[in-house]
Design a protein around this motif. Structure first.
Motif, mmCIF file in Angstrom:
data_model
loop_
_atom_site.group_PDB
_atom_site.id
_atom_site.type_symbol
_atom_site.label_atom_id
_atom_site.label_comp_id
_atom_site.label_asym_id
_atom_site.label_seq_id
_atom_site.Cartn_x
_atom_site.Cartn_y
_atom_site.Cartn_z
ATOM 1 N N GLY A 325 0.907 -1.152 -0.131
ATOM 2 C CA GLY A 325 0.149 -0.038 0.122
ATOM 3 C C GLY A 325 0.931 1.079 0.009
ATOM 4 N N ALA A 326 2.016 1.265 0.539
ATOM 5 C CA ALA A 326 2.912 2.044 0.758
ATOM 6 C C ALA A 326 4.192 1.890 0.527
ATOM 7 N N ILE A 327 5.223 2.894 0.126
ATOM 8 C CA ILE A 327 6.665 2.592 -0.129
ATOM 9 C C ILE A 327 7.529 3.892 0.898
ATOM 10 N N VAL A 328 8.428 3.320 1.436
ATOM 11 C CA VAL A 328 9.472 4.296 2.144
ATOM 12 C C VAL A 328 10.711 4.052 1.665
ATOM 13 N N VAL A 329 11.230 5.125 1.083
ATOM 14 C CA VAL A 329 12.509 5.069 0.446
ATOM 15 C C VAL A 329 13.697 5.402 1.392
ATOM 16 N N ALA A 330 14.499 4.617 1.655
ATOM 17 C CA ALA A 330 15.460 5.081 2.814
ATOM 18 C C ALA A 330 16.699 4.543 2.267
ATOM 19 N N THR A 331 17.026 4.900 1.148
ATOM 20 C CA THR A 331 18.451 4.129 0.537
ATOM 21 C C THR A 331 19.714 4.797 1.161
ATOM 22 N N GLY A 332 19.807 5.924 1.775
ATOM 23 C CA GLY A 332 21.021 6.459 2.314
ATOM 24 C C GLY A 332 21.762 7.256 1.296
ATOM 25 N N PHE A 333 22.973 7.191 1.480
ATOM 26 C CA PHE A 333 23.951 7.935 0.710
ATOM 27 C C PHE A 333 25.432 7.242 0.345
ATOM 28 N N ASP A 334 25.936 7.597 -0.536
ATOM 29 C CA ASP A 334 27.344 7.125 -1.029
ATOM 30 C C ASP A 334 28.105 8.321 -0.506
ATOM 31 N N VAL A 335 29.611 8.111 -0.368
ATOM 32 C CA VAL A 335 30.473 9.122 0.051
ATOM 33 C C VAL A 335 31.282 9.306 -1.075
ATOM 34 N N TRP A 336 31.429 10.851 -1.365
ATOM 35 C CA TRP A 336 32.235 11.104 -2.755
ATOM 36 C C TRP A 336 33.525 10.577 -2.696
ATOM 37 N N ILE A 496 28.853 13.861 1.287
ATOM 38 C CA ILE A 496 27.989 12.723 1.075
ATOM 39 C C ILE A 496 27.191 13.040 -0.074
ATOM 40 N N GLU A 497 27.062 12.236 -0.689
ATOM 41 C CA GLU A 497 26.317 12.173 -2.156
ATOM 42 C C GLU A 497 25.209 11.254 -2.472
ATOM 43 N N PRO A 498 24.551 11.339 -3.530
ATOM 44 C CA PRO A 498 23.287 10.225 -3.510
ATOM 45 C C PRO A 498 23.844 9.144 -4.069
ATOM 46 N N ARG A 499 23.285 8.156 -3.747
ATOM 47 C CA ARG A 499 23.617 6.710 -3.874
ATOM 48 C C ARG A 499 23.824 6.838 -5.654
ATOM 49 N N ASN A 516 21.217 17.807 -7.645
ATOM 50 C CA ASN A 516 22.324 16.982 -7.013
ATOM 51 C C ASN A 516 22.185 15.516 -7.286
ATOM 52 N N GLY A 517 21.005 15.002 -7.441
ATOM 53 C CA GLY A 517 20.716 13.650 -7.190
ATOM 54 C C GLY A 517 20.034 13.021 -6.427
ATOM 55 N N PHE A 518 19.759 13.814 -5.308
ATOM 56 C CA PHE A 518 19.055 13.329 -3.905
ATOM 57 C C PHE A 518 17.488 13.225 -4.535
ATOM 58 N N PHE A 519 16.775 12.315 -3.962
ATOM 59 C CA PHE A 519 15.268 12.107 -4.213
ATOM 60 C C PHE A 519 14.469 13.607 -3.785
ATOM 61 N N ASN A 520 13.649 13.849 -4.682
ATOM 62 C CA ASN A 520 12.846 15.159 -4.720
ATOM 63 C C ASN A 520 11.959 14.836 -3.604
ATOM 64 N N ILE A 538 9.731 9.439 1.709
ATOM 65 C CA ILE A 538 11.350 9.181 1.722
ATOM 66 C C ILE A 538 11.878 9.846 3.151
ATOM 67 N N ALA A 539 13.069 8.988 3.675
ATOM 68 C CA ALA A 539 13.533 9.214 4.785
ATOM 69 C C ALA A 539 15.208 9.228 4.831
ATOM 70 N N GLY A 540 15.648 10.086 5.483
ATOM 71 C CA GLY A 540 17.115 9.975 5.724
ATOM 72 C C GLY A 540 17.990 10.594 4.529
ATOM 73 N N ALA A 541 19.134 10.269 4.489
ATOM 74 C CA ALA A 541 20.055 10.705 3.539
ATOM 75 C C ALA A 541 20.004 10.383 1.940
ATOM 76 N N ALA A 542 18.573 9.792 1.906
ATOM 77 C CA ALA A 542 18.277 9.535 0.680
ATOM 78 C C ALA A 542 17.648 10.925 -0.124
ATOM 79 N N GLN A 543 17.214 11.774 0.886
ATOM 80 C CA GLN A 543 16.588 12.896 0.600
ATOM 81 C C GLN A 543 17.401 14.061 0.560
#
Lengths: 662, 318, 153
Positions: A325-336, A496-499, A516-520, A538-543
């Motif tokens: 019914g719902a989706i939470v996107v919490a995919t975090g970040f990559d390091v530059w 910190i950069e987007p995945r 910058n490539g983070f989720f909107n 969306i939660a966390g550093a994915a945003q």
């Protein structure tokens, strides 16, 4: 033939002091389609509402206009009147003759004329009102969480706690994410594992939570309440049911020198491995690209030593299809990756490392068992230079934004360095110190005063190997002049950069990425955890770059959104949604390319008159938010927005022009 | 018989014989030697009537509407621009249209030609020779500079060779330099606002609302045009009333913005000589400047509305 | 025909009245500009009474025909108000509006309708004073320009 009732509110004297309400009612009664007009002191009062309801019945009205305050205040109130009188609740229009008339125009003649014109415009619209209905869709009360870091875990726990089923999809073999790599957390210096591991275990044990590790989302269809998702669970080569996590296999594995992803390439792992000792689930995977069995069909030791007979070389990827019914996107970040930064040694100097590598170094179970050692020769590092904003606030090499956490984790690193080796010295190059959280500023001051970290305001211009040291040249903009430090170790506070796969995932989900490539997020201020797709959060550093408390707070916010959604009996869509008249639709796709919500699909229409099947636009009412951008783009008039139709808007223009006084 | 005509016939025949296409849309000789008409060849034999010369002005894209089978279009630059535009807008599948490009140095404006020659005069044949158009008549030959007798839009054409094509018959010719300098708009540009309003009042008052402009336009494919709607009635129906005519012509120009191939068919079809291309070119200049968009000039082209999107926006107002 | 005559006669007559008042039509988005207008009202910021507002959910809802139609029927000026870029309640409806209005501005110029008669403004819900200023400026400009004549007035 529509029969419109007009009700002019005096709002005590708020309206009546500059608008002659009786005259407006009298003139309004002469307007086309108006069957009844009246004025009253307070239309929104019980007596006023009763008056409207009685008039609807008595005069057999089909729609009403209330000329009063702003619809943002009382639209719903008067919709209640129409509903209680047996009309469709949306047969109700407000003319704003208070905020946009009596409050701002003192001249009674001008204000009265304007009030009449606004009322006439509203009446013209009301005469073209049509009953609207909310469409209903069932809700599949299961949540999907993409990413098993602290954000995903927190959201899963909160949703599961509320009694709903949750599936967590994690790409790596274990949940835990970035936080599991950290040694300590700022500003309290709690041991990261000590506070995270219990949550990981709790998630593992919660009967409402299903963990799919070593798995990825492959396909997403459907919409809020009913997302149809295809998940690929990579072949682990180990049976999760049988494995007891005893460790015999990875102890005996002969492939011992594979750089560990978890240890950021500073330490080795085996081919059959768990990323870290507290991994959840504690079930190893075989890295087939490095396993002798798969490479050369030799070895097979792990299978031989496994007491549970869990190792299965023939296991295949499993495709899991489910509806959520719902989706939470919490995919975090990559390091530059600093390797294209020539000034910092272009990744060629072994004793120049990233902050996250230093983090692993500090950890007792890390590659150096908690000692700060130079990767080049394994000697203890005493002079350590930290460089903040490596790749952040840097349009040339990295990203324009501030990564938000680097000031804090660098201070933490300086403190931990001194704790490990009291004779070590930290030098920190910085642009500004950003320490805006609770206890953060105090933490920075502690690093400076109690732990002797030397803060140098300025940038590092270059660094290179000088003997067994790294010579760092920088500028001290406060003290003035060049600074030269021969360091044992340089730690870059890399951005910190987007995945790297964020773009692909955003396309799967239809949520879009920022520059910058983070989720909107749906709205930067008012909807920071919502996305443009209803039911996806969306939660966390994915945003965007986030610290742990913010991440956890966002995760709980997404959980509240999901639980709120699941607590509804049915999904009701906005009644004011776009609608396509297929007979007028040319199939030109102007609406399709305009819609911000991907709510328009091109579908086949069997055009009997033309004896052909042609493509036409079709609105998915569950995805439509009712902005009307599609209808503004439509040339043929096929696409229109309910309650704001072309016909209703044009009628208001006509009504206004009919009344413009000579 | 011109070289180009021979090549067009040969290629059309080949396409039909091989079964690669089911239909070739081209031109054939019209009722007079200075006119052509569209020709639809569905058998190899029917290709014998095809011609291609200075008289082939019609934009053939107007005849391509959701073909179920593969059709080939003998396409000038403007025809090709229109084809790409309508393909982009779902009116044909790219795989169902073979763009057989032909170079074009301008097509005849029959009205202008007759005026130039002095009417009445018996025309026996028209042909191109270098930069001239040669008219053979009962009273001998008349030679006229091409630019003087082609449609005005041909003198500032940016697509004398189709920008997008599957093949090309004949040698490419470069775009006219005037395409981007808009000399055709100079007069309108120089006017004050009141003069422009007066100019259009004079021009649009003539409109009889015959919609010949709409019928000739490949981009006008709506099942029902906004101007014919009753709810809402955007423009009063019927000609002879300036304001209703204004609404129609302005609405039409708005709807063609970013979609006009500058083929000139609308103006050529107008029985009362309204200079419609002025509005179209004005809007082409605007969309080119603001969005770097020229209709049908590249295969990957997006619709103009797609360029308004946040991800594409270059200029930010406010 | 009758409607047409009414409109044209009205235009002529209005011009003759000594105290001619312009009609300024505004399409305001529900979330920002309409709310900004409400704030101006709630804060009792007086502004020119020439303005008549049509509320739309989003500036992206505005079809260029709605603007041309207003001029055709004798309105003297049109204002379109939306959320600032980046603040749209629907993420990017105002971008759709911006693109379309770029074309509208060009076409109105071609048609000889003076520049001051049409404006696109981003006005947030907190910018009541900006709404007030925009309305006053536009109304003053319309008074200066007089009735919109499309070559026929």
């Amino acid at each position: 033939m529509p029969r419109v009732g007009v009700f002019v509110c005096q709002c005590g004297t708020n309206i009546a002091k500059s608008v002659d309400c009786a005259k407006v009612a009298e003139e309004a009664a002469k307007l086309p389609y108006v069957a009844h007009a009246a004025t009253y002191v307070y239309m929104c009062s019980s007596a006023g509402q009763q008056m409207i309801e009685d008039a609807i019945r008595e005069h057999n009205l089909s729609a009403i206009v209330v000329s009063a305050c702003t619809p943002q205040m009382h639209q719903k109130t008067f919709e209640g009147c129409t509903e209680r009188s047996g009309l469709n609740r949306y047969m109700s229009t407000m003319a704003n003759i208070r905020e946009q008339c009596s409050y701002v125009h003192k001249d009674p003649e001008l204000a009265t004329q304007k009030a009449l014109e606004l009322t006439a415009m509203a009446a013209a619209k009301a005469a073209r009102d049509e009953p609207l209905f909310q469409s209903e869709a069932p809700i599949n009360r299961k949540a999907l969480i993409v990413g098993g870091g602290v954000a995903g875990i927190q959201a899963a726990l909160d949703i599961a706690e509320a009694g709903y089923e949750v599936t967590v999809v994690e790409k790596t073999p274990s949940i835990g994410g970035r936080m599991s790599q950290f040694d300590k957390t700022f500003p309290t210096l709690d041991c990261s594992a000590c506070i995270l591991t219990p949550k990981m275990v709790e998630a593992y044990q919660n009967p409402n939570i299903r963990l799919l590790t070593y798995a990825e989302v492959e396909q997403v269809g459907g919409f809020v309440g009913n997302f149809e998702v295809k998940i690929r669970k990579h072949a682990r080569s180990v049976d999760e049911e049988k494995c007891t996590g005893c460790g015999s296999c990875w102890e005996k594995c002969p492939q011992k020198k594979i750089p560990s992803e978890y240890d950021e390439q500073l330490g080795p792992r085996t081919a059959i491995y768990v990323p870290f000792p507290q991994a959840v689930p504690l079930v190893p995977v075989i890295d087939r690209e490095n396993c002798l069995k798969f490479l050369k069909d030799r070895c097979g030791v792990c299978q031989k030593v496994c007491p549970a007979n869990a190792v299965d070389y023939t296991q295949e990827d499993e495709i899991i299809e489910d509806t959520f019914g719902a989706i939470v996107v919490a995919t975090g970040f990559d390091v530059w990756d600093h390797s294209d930064y020539g000034e910092y040694g272009a990744g060629q100097i072994p004793d120049v490392i990233s902050g996250i590598q230093f983090e692993r170094m500090l950890n007792l179970s890390g590659p150096t068992h908690g000692k700060v050692l130079r990767p080049s020769d394994g000697k203890e590092a005493k002079t350590v230079v930290f460089v903040q904003c490596a790749g952040s606030r840097d349009d040339q090499h990295g990203y324009p934004y501030c990564s938000k956490v680097c000031c804090m984790y660098t201070a933490k690193h300086a403190i931990l360095l001194r704790e490990k080796a009291p004779d070590a010295q930290a030098y920190i190059f910085y642009i500004d110190i950003r320490a805006t959280g609770k206890g953060y500023e105090e933490f920075i001051r502690d690093a400076q005063r109690k732990y002797g970290a030397q803060y140098i305001r300025g940038r590092v211009s270059r660094m290179f190997r000088q003997g067994d040291k790294v010579r760092v040249f920088g500028v001290d903009t406060l003290g003035g002049g060049q600074v030269k430090i021969d360091a044992d170790l340089v730690v870059l506070a890399t951005a910190i950069e987007p995945r790297h796969d964020a773009k692909a995932l955003s396309q799967l989900l239809g949520i879009g990425c920022d520059n910058n490539g983070f989720f909107n997020e749906a709205h930067p201020k008012l909807a920071p955890v919502d996305t443009m797709s209803a039911g996806i959060y969306i939660a966390g550093a994915a945003q965007f770059a986030r610290d742990i408390p913010d991440t956890v707070a966002m995760a709980s916010a997404t959980a509240a959104k999901v639980v709120g959604l699941f607590s509804k009996e049915k999904l009701l869509s906005e009644p004011s949604v776009a609608n396509c008249d297929v007979n007028l639709c040319s199939g030109c796709r102007a609406c399709y390319v305009t819609c911000p919500y991907d709510a328009i699909e091109m579908t086949e229409h069997d055009d009997r008159a033309a004896r052909m099947t042609r493509m036409v636009a079709c609105v998915n009412e569950n995805l439509c938010h009712g902005c009307g951008a599609c209808s503004g783009a439509c040339r043929s008039g096929a696409m229109t927005l309910r309650a704001f139709t072309d016909n209703q808007i044009e009628a208001q223009v006509e009504a206004l022009c009919e009344l413009v006084p000579a | 018989m011109s070289d180009l005509t021979d090549k067009v016939r040969a290629r059309a025949k080949e396409l039909l014989e091989s079964g690669e296409v089911k239909l070739v849309i081209g031109h054939a000789r019209g009722t007079t030697p200075y006119r052509s008409r569209p020709h639809f060849a569905s058998t190899p034999e029917q290709t014998a009537d095809l011609i291609h010369d200075v008289t082939c002005a019609t934009n053939l894209a107007v005849y391509v509407s959701k073909p179920k089978e593969k059709v080939a279009v003998i396409a000038k630059g403007c025809d090709a621009r229109s084809l790409i535009t309508i393909i982009n807008e779902g009116q044909a599948e790219r795989g169902n249209v073979v763009i057989v490009g032909v170079p074009c140095e301008g097509k005849l404006d029959e009205g202008g030609l007759l005026e130039r020659l002095g009417f009445p005069r018996q025309v026996k044949a028209v042909r191109e020779e270098g930069e001239e158009v040669v008219v053979e008549g009962t009273e001998g030959e008349v030679r006229v500079a091409r630019d003087e007798v082609v449609m005005p839009n041909c003198t500032y054409c940016r697509a004398r060779t189709p920008a997008v094509r599957d093949e090309l018959i004949g040698d490419p010719v470069p775009a006219r330099e005037e395409a981007d300098s808009y000399p055709d708009l100079a007069e309108l540009d120089a006017m004050t606002e009141a003069e422009r309003a007066a100019f259009w009042h004079e021009q649009l008052s003539k409109c009889i609302r015959c919609y010949a402009c709409r019928n000739a336009c490949p981009s006008c494919f709506c099942p029902e045009c906004f101007v014919d709607e009753y709810h809402p009635q955007w423009a009063l129906h019927g000609g002879g009333q300036f304001r209703g005519n204004w609404m129609w012509n302005i609405g039409r120009a708005q709807h063609l913005a970013g979609r006009c191939s500058a083929c000139g068919s609308c103006q050529r079809g107008c029985p009362v000589d309204i200079p419609l291309m002025l509005l179209n070119r004005w809007m082409e200049r605007a969309t080119n400047e603001a969005f770097d968009h020229l209709a049908g000039m590249s295969e990957e082209q997006k619709q103009l509305a797609a360029l308004f999107r946040k991800a594409e926006a270059k200029v930010e107002h406010g | 025909m009758a409607q047409q005559l009414t409109a044209e006669t009205a235009t002529e007559e209005r011009a003759e009245v000594a105290e001619w008042r312009p009609t300024l039509l505004a399409y305001l988005c529900n979330w920002c500009s309409y709310a900004g207008a409400n704030l101006a009202g709630a804060s009792r910021m007086p502004y020119d009474a020439a303005i008549r507002v049509i509320r739309v959910p989003c500036s992206g809802r505005v079809d260029p025909l709605m603007i041309y139609k207003a001029f055709e029927r004798g309105v003297d000026g049109v204002l379109v108000g939306g959320c600032h870029l980046g603040d749209c309640h629907y993420s990017e409806g105002n971008y759709a509006c911006q693109g379309r209005m770029t074309l509208v501005k060009a076409l109105l110029k071609a048609a000889g309708i003076e520049e001051g008669r049409f404006r696109l403004e981003w006005i947030s819900a907190s910018e009541g004073s900006i709404f007030q200023a925009v309305v006053n400026e536009m109304a003053a400009k319309l008074r200066e320009l007089g009735p919109a004549r499309m070559g026929d007035g």
